[in-house]
Write a protein that holds these residues in place. Structure first.
Motif, PDB file in Angstrom:
ATOM      1  N   THR A  20       0.809  -1.231   0.000  1.00  0.00           N
ATOM      2  CA  THR A  20       0.000   0.000   0.000  1.00  0.00           C
ATOM      3  C   THR A  20       0.837   1.274   0.000  1.00  0.00           C
TER       4      THR A  20
ATOM      5  N   ARG B  11      -7.344   5.757  -3.503  1.00  0.00           N
ATOM      6  CA  ARG B  11      -6.817   4.431  -3.156  1.00  0.00           C
ATOM      7  C   ARG B  11      -7.528   3.313  -3.909  1.00  0.00           C
ATOM      8  N   ASP B  15      -6.076  -0.307  -4.497  1.00  0.00           N
ATOM      9  CA  ASP B  15      -6.582  -1.447  -3.724  1.00  0.00           C
ATOM     10  C   ASP B  15      -7.023  -2.583  -4.646  1.00  0.00           C
TER      11      ASP B  15
END
Lengths: 114, 114
Positions: A20, B11, B15
């Motif tokens: 991440t 994100r 992800d």
């Protein structure tokens, strides 16, 4: 173009995004060298420990360079290497997609239909 | 552009790439609907179980559509949704980076210097 889908060179970019914080820290260095303290301020929600680990990992990947400066102004800075700067393009492509389609993606999720 | 780096809409794209097989299966559907058996042949190294899980997950994300056909030619096919097709752009950007910089990246790795 020969379609090679798994277990091959084309995985490298994807594997780099498997962590991440890799793209987040690389993106935070897009506008120039930063000290760790500046990176922590700019990147919301990253601990000192995780930032240190991420910088070390990215340095090991040769995507980031660590620069130390002697007196009169001793400090440590991190900067994108040329290779690291080249990786901003796919990171930005993902950011553009998320910005453009993020709302449609969230709205389309079928799992919250109970 | 306001620099929001973590814990936010940007994100989503990252992800989605957190799972190794998501981009691989999406990319395998880029050239049109496929039956599971065709996907397994085309994607090296994916088990039937992992393929099924991945297709179900991508369907839940509304990135893939499951199409069933009645007789005279009963079958199940999977195809990219419009949203899924839009995600091919960042996947291709990562593929281009890996193809262009993969060798330089591997050559630059400092961990194999013992």
């Amino acid at each position: 173009m020969e379609r090679v889908l798994a277990d091959c060179r084309s995985r490298i970019g994807f594997d780099l995004l498997g962590n991440t914080w890799n793209p987040v820290v690389l993106y935070a260095l897009a506008e120039g060298p930063r000290r760790p303290r500046e990176l922590r301020t700019e990147i919301g929600g990253i601990s000192a420990k995780v930032l240190t680990e991420t910088l070390r990992r990215l340095e090991g990947y040769a995507l980031v360079e660590r620069r130390t400066y002697a007196p009169p102004s001793p400090r440590v800075e991190y900067a994108l290497s040329e290779l690291g700067r080249s990786f901003l393009e796919p990171i930005r492509a993902l950011g553009r997609w998320s910005a453009e389609y993020g709302d449609a993606f969230v709205a389309a999720q079928r799992w919250d239909e109970g």
